[in-house]
Design a protein around this motif. Structure first.
Motif, short mmCIF file in Angstrom:
data_model
loop_
_atom_site.label_atom_id
_atom_site.label_comp_id
_atom_site.label_asym_id
_atom_site.label_seq_id
_atom_site.Cartn_x
_atom_site.Cartn_y
_atom_site.Cartn_z
N PHE A 18 0.82 -1.21 0.00
CA PHE A 18 0.00 0.00 0.00
C PHE A 18 0.86 1.27 0.00
CE2 PHE A 18 -3.13 -2.85 2.45
CZ PHE A 18 -3.71 -3.29 1.28
N ILE A 19 2.05 1.18 0.58
CA ILE A 19 2.95 2.34 0.62
C ILE A 19 3.72 2.50 -0.69
CG2 ILE A 19 5.00 3.30 1.78
CD1 ILE A 19 4.07 1.91 4.35
N SER A 20 3.94 1.39 -1.41
CA SER A 20 4.85 1.37 -2.56
C SER A 20 4.56 2.40 -3.66
CB SER A 20 4.90 -0.04 -3.17
OG SER A 20 3.64 -0.42 -3.68
N PRO A 21 3.30 2.77 -3.95
CA PRO A 21 3.09 3.77 -5.01
C PRO A 21 3.43 5.20 -4.61
CG PRO A 21 1.11 2.43 -4.62
CD PRO A 21 2.01 2.24 -3.47
N ALA A 39 -5.54 5.77 -12.68
CA ALA A 39 -5.85 5.80 -11.25
C ALA A 39 -6.69 4.59 -10.84
CB ALA A 39 -6.60 7.09 -10.90
N LEU A 40 -7.07 3.75 -11.84
CA LEU A 40 -7.93 2.61 -11.55
C LEU A 40 -7.36 1.67 -10.49
CD1 LEU A 40 -10.68 1.54 -12.49
CD2 LEU A 40 -9.47 0.05 -14.11
N PRO A 41 -6.03 1.40 -10.49
CA PRO A 41 -5.49 0.55 -9.42
C PRO A 41 -5.78 1.07 -8.02
CG PRO A 41 -3.87 0.77 -11.17
CD PRO A 41 -4.99 1.74 -11.49
N PHE A 42 -5.83 2.41 -7.88
CA PHE A 42 -6.08 2.98 -6.56
C PHE A 42 -7.57 2.91 -6.19
CE2 PHE A 42 -2.36 5.57 -8.17
CZ PHE A 42 -1.43 4.72 -7.60
N VAL A 67 -4.55 -3.24 8.90
CA VAL A 67 -3.83 -3.26 7.62
C VAL A 67 -4.67 -2.63 6.51
CG1 VAL A 67 -2.96 -4.76 5.78
CG2 VAL A 67 -2.35 -5.21 8.15
N ASN A 68 -5.93 -3.01 6.45
CA ASN A 68 -6.79 -2.49 5.39
C ASN A 68 -7.21 -1.05 5.64
OD1 ASN A 68 -7.40 -4.71 3.29
ND2 ASN A 68 -7.53 -5.77 5.25
N GLY A 69 -7.22 -0.65 6.90
CA GLY A 69 -7.46 0.76 7.22
C GLY A 69 -6.34 1.64 6.68
N ILE A 70 -5.10 1.16 6.85
CA ILE A 70 -3.94 1.88 6.30
C ILE A 70 -4.04 1.96 4.79
CG2 ILE A 70 -1.43 1.75 5.96
CD1 ILE A 70 -1.29 0.42 8.76
N GLY A 71 -4.37 0.84 4.16
CA GLY A 71 -4.50 0.80 2.71
C GLY A 71 -5.59 1.72 2.19
N PHE A 155 3.91 3.78 -18.14
CA PHE A 155 2.49 3.92 -17.82
C PHE A 155 2.11 3.05 -16.62
CE2 PHE A 155 2.92 4.72 -22.40
CZ PHE A 155 2.38 5.99 -22.47
N LEU A 156 3.01 2.14 -16.25
CA LEU A 156 2.80 1.27 -15.10
C LEU A 156 3.62 1.77 -13.91
CD1 LEU A 156 3.12 -2.14 -16.97
CD2 LEU A 156 1.02 -1.27 -15.92
N ASN A 157 3.23 1.35 -12.71
CA ASN A 157 3.95 1.73 -11.49
C ASN A 157 4.85 0.55 -11.08
OD1 ASN A 157 4.59 2.17 -8.66
ND2 ASN A 157 3.04 3.77 -8.69
N PHE A 158 6.16 0.70 -11.28
CA PHE A 158 7.09 -0.40 -11.07
C PHE A 158 7.08 -0.91 -9.62
CE2 PHE A 158 11.42 -1.97 -10.07
CZ PHE A 158 11.43 -3.07 -10.92
N ARG A 159 7.16 0.01 -8.67
CA ARG A 159 7.20 -0.41 -7.26
C ARG A 159 5.93 -1.17 -6.87
NH1 ARG A 159 9.66 4.50 -7.53
NH2 ARG A 159 11.75 4.68 -6.61
N LEU A 160 4.79 -0.70 -7.36
CA LEU A 160 3.52 -1.36 -7.05
C LEU A 160 3.51 -2.78 -7.63
CD1 LEU A 160 0.67 -1.13 -5.86
CD2 LEU A 160 -0.09 -0.20 -8.05
N SER A 161 4.02 -2.93 -8.86
CA SER A 161 4.05 -4.25 -9.50
C SER A 161 4.96 -5.22 -8.75
CB SER A 161 4.51 -4.11 -10.96
OG SER A 161 3.61 -3.31 -11.70
N VAL A 162 6.15 -4.74 -8.35
CA VAL A 162 7.10 -5.58 -7.63
C VAL A 162 6.53 -6.02 -6.28
CG1 VAL A 162 9.34 -5.63 -6.46
CG2 VAL A 162 9.15 -4.67 -8.76
N MET A 163 5.96 -5.06 -5.55
CA MET A 163 5.41 -5.38 -4.24
C MET A 163 4.16 -6.25 -4.35
SD MET A 163 7.36 -4.68 -1.88
CE MET A 163 6.18 -5.42 -0.76
N SER A 164 3.46 -6.16 -5.47
CA SER A 164 2.31 -7.05 -5.69
C SER A 164 2.79 -8.50 -5.78
CB SER A 164 1.56 -6.66 -6.97
OG SER A 164 0.93 -5.41 -6.81
N VAL A 165 3.93 -8.70 -6.46
CA VAL A 165 4.51 -10.05 -6.57
C VAL A 165 4.89 -10.57 -5.17
CG1 VAL A 165 6.48 -11.40 -7.41
CG2 VAL A 165 5.35 -9.77 -8.92
N VAL A 166 5.60 -9.74 -4.41
CA VAL A 166 6.03 -10.14 -3.06
C VAL A 166 4.83 -10.42 -2.17
CG1 VAL A 166 7.26 -9.38 -0.97
CG2 VAL A 166 8.18 -8.82 -3.24
#
Length: 215
Positions: A18-21, A39-42, A67-71, A155-166
């Motif tokens: 949630f912090i990565s973007p 902005a659709l991912p958000f 956790v979801n409150g933070i997100g 056009f993609l957010n690299f950090r968000l994609s990497v953290m999505s994998v993790v």
């Protein structure tokens, strides 16, 4: 002990996801332009966090609520930045998606308290939250056509994609450990969708912005 470590790792991965973007969104704010990013991912991140937060309240699981409150708070901030820098039709579309998402969360809140239907014994909230979770991981791929056409993954957010994998790896492990399909299925699908995004970064490296802003 292993289960506790894995559970803690999965929880930490979610918070970092949630912090990565943040850095990329701050860059968007500084440049005053969405730069073609969606902005659709958000929107789906906010929906996902609200629905799982509701489920956490139902199940009385504090860590799920926190956790979801933070997100939910962070995704609201990210979305507001995109609304702020967008113009014309793009801003209208963002606001319409916000109204639709808000309406959906209001319905889910009322449904969770049995104020509205469907009035059946099965609790649909986990099913709905699971579906939204998969859509959250899929949503960055809405710009895949633009990425391929321009051969540019910026056009993609690299950090968000990497953290999505993790994040999906950690939660998939937890789903296997607890034999819980509600955890396993969306995260396996999310892992595949996130790896598809990483493949786009590898095939089409991001081009530098014309007016780089140091963040």
């Amino acid at each position: 002990a292993f289960a506790s470590i894995l559970s803690l790792s999965a929880t930490a991965a979610s918070v970092i996801l949630f912090i990565s973007p943040m850095k990329e969104v701050q860059k968007t704010k500084a440049l005053g332009s969405t730069r073609g990013q969606s902005a659709l991912p958000f929107v789906f991140m906010w929906l996902n966090c609200c629905l799982w937060g509701l489920y956490g309240l139902q199940a009385r699981v504090l860590v799920v609520i926190v956790v979801n409150g933070i997100g939910a708070i962070l995704s609201t901030y990210y979305f507001c930045i995109f609304v702020q820098v967008s113009k014309g039709t793009e801003r209208v579309q963002l606001l319409l998606s916000l109204f639709a998402a808000t309406g959906f969360v209001i319905w889910a809140t009322l449904y969770s308290q049995k104020y509205v239907g469907p009035y059946v014994e099965t609790n649909f909230l986990p099913w709905i939250a699971t579906t939204i979770c998969v859509l959250m991981f899929a949503s960055p791929l809405i710009v895949v056509g633009e990425v391929i056409r321009k051969k540019d993954s910026s056009f993609l957010n690299f950090r968000l994609s990497v953290m999505s994998v993790v994040n999906c790896l950690a939660w998939s492990g937890l789903g296997i450990l607890y034999k819980d399909l509600f955890i396993l299925v969306p995260n396996v699908l999310g892992l595949l969708l996130s790896l598809a995004q990483i493949a786009l970064f590898v095939k089409y490296p991001a081009k530098p912005t014309t007016n780089p802003i140091p963040i």
